[in-house]
Design a protein around this motif. Structure first.
Motif, short mmCIF file in Angstrom:
data_model
loop_
_atom_site.label_atom_id
_atom_site.label_comp_id
_atom_site.label_asym_id
_atom_site.label_seq_id
_atom_site.Cartn_x
_atom_site.Cartn_y
_atom_site.Cartn_z
N ALA A 20 48.86 47.28 33.75
CA ALA A 20 48.40 47.49 35.12
C ALA A 20 47.13 46.68 35.38
O ALA A 20 46.98 46.07 36.45
CB ALA A 20 48.14 48.97 35.36
N ARG A 21 46.22 46.66 34.41
CA ARG A 21 44.98 45.90 34.59
C ARG A 21 45.26 44.40 34.69
O ARG A 21 44.65 43.69 35.50
CB ARG A 21 44.01 46.18 33.44
N ARG A 22 46.18 43.90 33.85
CA ARG A 22 46.51 42.48 33.91
C ARG A 22 47.15 42.12 35.25
O ARG A 22 46.87 41.06 35.81
CB ARG A 22 47.44 42.12 32.75
N PHE A 23 47.99 43.01 35.76
CA PHE A 23 48.64 42.78 37.05
C PHE A 23 47.61 42.64 38.16
O PHE A 23 47.66 41.69 38.97
CB PHE A 23 49.59 43.93 37.34
N VAL A 24 46.64 43.56 38.22
CA VAL A 24 45.60 43.51 39.24
C VAL A 24 44.73 42.26 39.06
O VAL A 24 44.38 41.58 40.03
CB VAL A 24 44.73 44.78 39.19
N PHE A 25 44.39 41.95 37.82
CA PHE A 25 43.56 40.78 37.55
C PHE A 25 44.27 39.50 37.99
O PHE A 25 43.66 38.60 38.58
CB PHE A 25 43.23 40.72 36.06
N ASN A 26 45.57 39.41 37.73
CA ASN A 26 46.34 38.25 38.14
C ASN A 26 46.37 38.10 39.66
O ASN A 26 46.29 36.98 40.19
CB ASN A 26 47.77 38.32 37.60
N LEU A 27 46.48 39.22 40.37
CA LEU A 27 46.45 39.16 41.83
C LEU A 27 45.10 38.65 42.33
O LEU A 27 45.03 37.85 43.27
CB LEU A 27 46.74 40.53 42.43
N MET A 28 44.02 39.11 41.68
CA MET A 28 42.68 38.66 42.08
C MET A 28 42.52 37.16 41.83
O MET A 28 41.98 36.43 42.68
CB MET A 28 41.61 39.45 41.31
#
Length: 276
Positions: free
Chosen positions: A80-88
């Motif tokens: 989940a953290r990687r997903f959000v970081f990738n979006l940022m």
């Protein structure tokens, strides 16, 4: 609200919702539709940004379970953290370039003829990428959760081309992602998710920047347009997810070419008075 204004607002909302997530440029269609409907001006430009937020909410609703899951598990789930970081990471390039060059782009390229040319050039890129993908047995990335930070940055850089009206934000991010090795479905879904911070940020920034143009009297117009965009975008997203399971984006490329050529021909012959 006058009936003529009501019809224009609803039509613009429908155009936005049907084109925001297809690789055919919502901004380009809004410029052309606004020109045909004689629905133009500085306040209309703000209206167009607001109704994009209505389309964004359709994606939020469609993927609400995934969004809530990411928010709920963000603290202890590395995926989940990687997903959000990738979006940022994917979101930032367009922010930087938009702030640097957005004013110049609006002054010189927000007109029917540049939009028509961007339609055709974007179509040729789609045809090239789809032709290359037919020769690839299996994409490198099958799911958005398998994307690396570098993948996200590449998609974000590709999205920057959408600052040119007529290019298409979804088209630039989807086709760019496919060119970098993502599967068609992964590229499409990541483009959907990337639309959330992109369109939300654009809406907030535009409303703040143009706040002097706004009044309480505008709320019915903005609300109606956003609602029309939400409904049509929701239906379009559902349809597109089914469509890409058995089709590529070639049909959209040919649509872009035909549409762009029609605009150029009608402008050069005087059939349509495309006001800029």
């Amino acid at each position: 609200m006058e009936i003529s204004l009501f019809i224009k607002v609803v039509l613009m909302g429908i155009v936005e919702g049907l084109t925001e997530f297809l690789p055919i440029s919502s901004t380009g269609h809004l410029i052309l539709a606004g020109s045909l409907l004689d629905f133009t001006g500085e306040k209309v430009k703000v209206f167009e940004i607001v109704i994009q937020a209505g389309a964004m909410l359709a994606v939020c609703w469609e993927y609400r379970a995934r969004i809530f899951s990411v928010l709920r598990n963000f603290r202890h789930d590395i995926t989940a953290r990687r997903f959000v970081f990738n979006l940022m990471i994917a979101f930032l390039p367009a922010v930087v370039l938009g702030l640097l060059f957005g004013k110049a782009i609006k002054q010189h390229l927000f007109a029917p003829i540049p939009v028509a040319l961007a339609f055709i050039i974007g179509a040729l890129i789609i045809l090239v990428v789809e032709g290359r993908n037919r020769r690839i047995v299996r994409p490198r990335v099958d799911d958005v959760d398998d994307m690396s930070t570098v993948d996200a940055l590449k998609v974000g850089l590709a999205q920057c081309f959408a600052l040119i009206p007529g290019t298409s934000r979804s088209g630039a991010s989807i086709i760019g992602a496919m060119a970098f090795g993502l599967s068609r479905r992964a590229a499409t879904e990541f483009s959907f998710f990337l639309a959330i911070p992109t369109l939300f940020g654009a809406t907030v920034y535009s409303l703040y920047k143009e706040r002097a143009l706004l009044s309480v009297a505008d709320l019915p117009m903005f609300g109606l347009g956003a609602f029309a965009a939400f409904v049509s975008a929701f239906l379009c997203v559902r349809w597109l997810l089914r469509f890409i399971s058995s089709h590529d984006f070639t049909v959209f490329a040919w649509y872009r070419i035909i549409f762009g050529v029609l605009v150029l021909v009608s402008a050069s012959t005087g059939w349509v008075n495309w006001n800029g």
